[in-house]
Design a protein around this motif. Structure first.
Motif, PDB file in Angstrom:
ATOM      1  N   GLU A   2       0.833  -1.207   0.000  1.00 43.45           N
ATOM      2  CA  GLU A   2       0.000   0.000   0.000  1.00 43.45           C
ATOM      3  C   GLU A   2       0.868   1.258   0.000  1.00 43.45           C
ATOM      4  O   GLU A   2       0.493   2.275  -0.595  1.00 43.45           O
ATOM      5  CB  GLU A   2      -0.929   0.022   1.215  1.00 43.45           C
ATOM      6  CG  GLU A   2      -2.124  -0.910   1.117  1.00 43.45           C
ATOM      7  CD  GLU A   2      -3.196  -0.416   0.133  1.00 43.45           C
ATOM      8  OE1 GLU A   2      -3.052   0.687  -0.422  1.00 43.45           O
ATOM      9  OE2 GLU A   2      -4.175  -1.148  -0.071  1.00 43.45           O
ATOM     10  N   HIS A   3       2.031   1.204   0.634  1.00 45.23           N
ATOM     11  CA  HIS A   3       2.943   2.358   0.633  1.00 45.23           C
ATOM     12  C   HIS A   3       3.529   2.561  -0.764  1.00 45.23           C
ATOM     13  O   HIS A   3       3.730   3.695  -1.197  1.00 45.23           O
ATOM     14  CB  HIS A   3       4.037   2.147   1.668  1.00 45.23           C
ATOM     15  CG  HIS A   3       3.522   1.998   3.067  1.00 45.23           C
ATOM     16  ND1 HIS A   3       3.065   3.064   3.806  1.00 45.23           N
ATOM     17  CD2 HIS A   3       3.366   0.893   3.852  1.00 45.23           C
ATOM     18  CE1 HIS A   3       2.653   2.638   4.993  1.00 45.23           C
ATOM     19  NE2 HIS A   3       2.827   1.326   5.044  1.00 45.23           N
ATOM     20  N   TYR A  63       1.949   1.734  -3.524  1.00 41.07           N
ATOM     21  CA  TYR A  63       0.833   2.283  -4.296  1.00 41.07           C
ATOM     22  C   TYR A  63       0.667   3.783  -4.036  1.00 41.07           C
ATOM     23  O   TYR A  63       0.504   4.569  -4.979  1.00 41.07           O
ATOM     24  CB  TYR A  63      -0.475   1.559  -3.946  1.00 41.07           C
ATOM     25  CG  TYR A  63      -1.681   2.275  -4.495  1.00 41.07           C
ATOM     26  CD1 TYR A  63      -2.075   2.086  -5.818  1.00 41.07           C
ATOM     27  CD2 TYR A  63      -2.392   3.185  -3.721  1.00 41.07           C
ATOM     28  CE1 TYR A  63      -3.155   2.774  -6.352  1.00 41.07           C
ATOM     29  CE2 TYR A  63      -3.468   3.885  -4.249  1.00 41.07           C
ATOM     30  CZ  TYR A  63      -3.843   3.673  -5.559  1.00 41.07           C
ATOM     31  OH  TYR A  63      -4.891   4.374  -6.090  1.00 41.07           O
ATOM     32  N   ALA A  64       0.701   4.193  -2.774  1.00 37.35           N
ATOM     33  CA  ALA A  64       0.499   5.607  -2.427  1.00 37.35           C
ATOM     34  C   ALA A  64       1.555   6.493  -3.082  1.00 37.35           C
ATOM     35  O   ALA A  64       1.248   7.598  -3.559  1.00 37.35           O
ATOM     36  CB  ALA A  64       0.514   5.782  -0.915  1.00 37.35           C
ATOM     37  N   LEU A 105       0.726   6.808  -6.775  1.00 39.10           N
ATOM     38  CA  LEU A 105      -0.425   7.708  -6.945  1.00 39.10           C
ATOM     39  C   LEU A 105       0.019   9.163  -6.891  1.00 39.10           C
ATOM     40  O   LEU A 105      -0.444   9.993  -7.687  1.00 39.10           O
ATOM     41  CB  LEU A 105      -1.465   7.429  -5.864  1.00 39.10           C
ATOM     42  CG  LEU A 105      -2.668   8.381  -5.822  1.00 39.10           C
ATOM     43  CD1 LEU A 105      -3.440   8.357  -7.135  1.00 39.10           C
ATOM     44  CD2 LEU A 105      -3.582   8.020  -4.642  1.00 39.10           C
ATOM     45  N   THR A 133      -0.173  -2.426  -9.591  1.00 38.23           N
ATOM     46  CA  THR A 133      -0.324  -1.040  -9.158  1.00 38.23           C
ATOM     47  C   THR A 133      -1.128  -0.244 -10.169  1.00 38.23           C
ATOM     48  O   THR A 133      -1.997   0.551  -9.815  1.00 38.23           O
ATOM     49  CB  THR A 133       1.052  -0.391  -8.945  1.00 38.23           C
ATOM     50  OG1 THR A 133       1.790  -1.139  -7.980  1.00 38.23           O
ATOM     51  CG2 THR A 133       0.917   1.045  -8.470  1.00 38.23           C
TER      52      THR A 133
END
Length: 270
Positions: free
Chosen positions: A74-75, A77-78, A81, A104
């Motif tokens: 998730e890190h 992905y962030a 983004l 991703t």
């Protein structure tokens, strides 16, 4: 060219800054410069934004806290983004991802559809939740391969040429260099995709998406492709490149680009 920084990530930019944005997300143990052949082919048509994923290349390593979190990816992905928001603040970017980067890219299409025009997923890391019987062995082998390339990149490149004679020469040096820059602590987690089930992601995509895979040693094998088709999602289109394995665009570059380039062009402005 020295990459710019975007938070924790190093971001490499190529091509024409006045052309549509193509965000290129690499796979596990690769880096932004590993898109060299794609840049040579498409640099005149796009502004290619190729970040080093978190824990890869010149980007930051994972913190101990991030590695202990419920889902370290998730890190990753962030951070991707944030790069997408910077590159295309008004939306409309094309996104391409391979393997880990494909996972991703698919998540970006689902979670940030206002920023994404269309997506190409090259054999994305859409893996079942239950680990394979040899998951630990696969992780150990991946770490060993990275250590070998780090210790002797010349030998690693020579071996790669023998095993993958069709791979473009322009990507072999960055491919080997990327191995030395991988965060070993992250690599040892064995993770390469978000914890969200891939079927949930595939069903939720609404942006035009081209799934490109090969016909041997791929993640999107015939059974998975059948499952994707049975989801009945009209946004998803599947193309198979004969003779290609997991690294489709490296194994059969001309066939990959004959399929992908006109598809991208058809979605670049619409």
């Amino acid at each position: 060219m020295t990459p710019r920084r975007s938070g924790p990530l190093a971001v490499h930019e190529y091509g024409d800054r006045d052309r549509p944005v193509l965000l290129a997300l690499h796979g596990l143990t690769d880096s932004g410069p590993c898109w060299a052949d794609l840049v040579e082919r498409l640099g005149s048509s796009y502004r290619i934004v190729a970040p080093d994923a978190l824990g890869h290349g010149a980007s930051d390593r994972f913190t101990a806290e991030q590695l202990r979190s419920e889902d370290p990816v998730e890190h990753m992905y962030a951070a991707a983004l944030a790069v997408l928001r910077e590159a295309a603040p008004t939306g409309g970017a094309l996104v391409m991802g391979h393997s880990m980067g494909g996972g991703t890219a698919a998540a970006l299409a689902v979670r940030a559809p206002d920023l994404v025009r269309a997506v190409v997923l090259e054999d994305p890391a859409w893996l079942d939740e239950s680990p394979s019987d040899d998951a630990d062995g696969s992780t150990r082998q991946r770490v060993a391969d990275v250590d070998f390339a780090t210790a002797d990149p010349v030998a690693a490149i020579a071996q790669c040429r023998r095993e993958h004679p069709a791979w473009p020469d322009s990507e072999l040096v960055p491919w080997a260099a990327a191995k030395a820059d991988v965060d070993r602590a992250f690599l040892r987690t064995g993770k390469a995709s978000l914890d969200i089930p891939w079927r949930e992601t595939a069903a939720a995509i609404r942006r035009p998406t081209l799934l490109v895979t090969g016909d041997h040693e791929v993640i999107l094998h015939a059974g998975v492709r059948e499952e994707i088709t049975n989801l009945g999602n009209p946004a998803l289109e599947i193309s198979v490149v004969p003779g290609a394995a997991h690294c489709v665009r490296r194994d059969r570059g001309d066939a990959f680009h004959a399929m992908v380039d006109p598809w991208l062009a058809g979605h670049a402005d619409g």
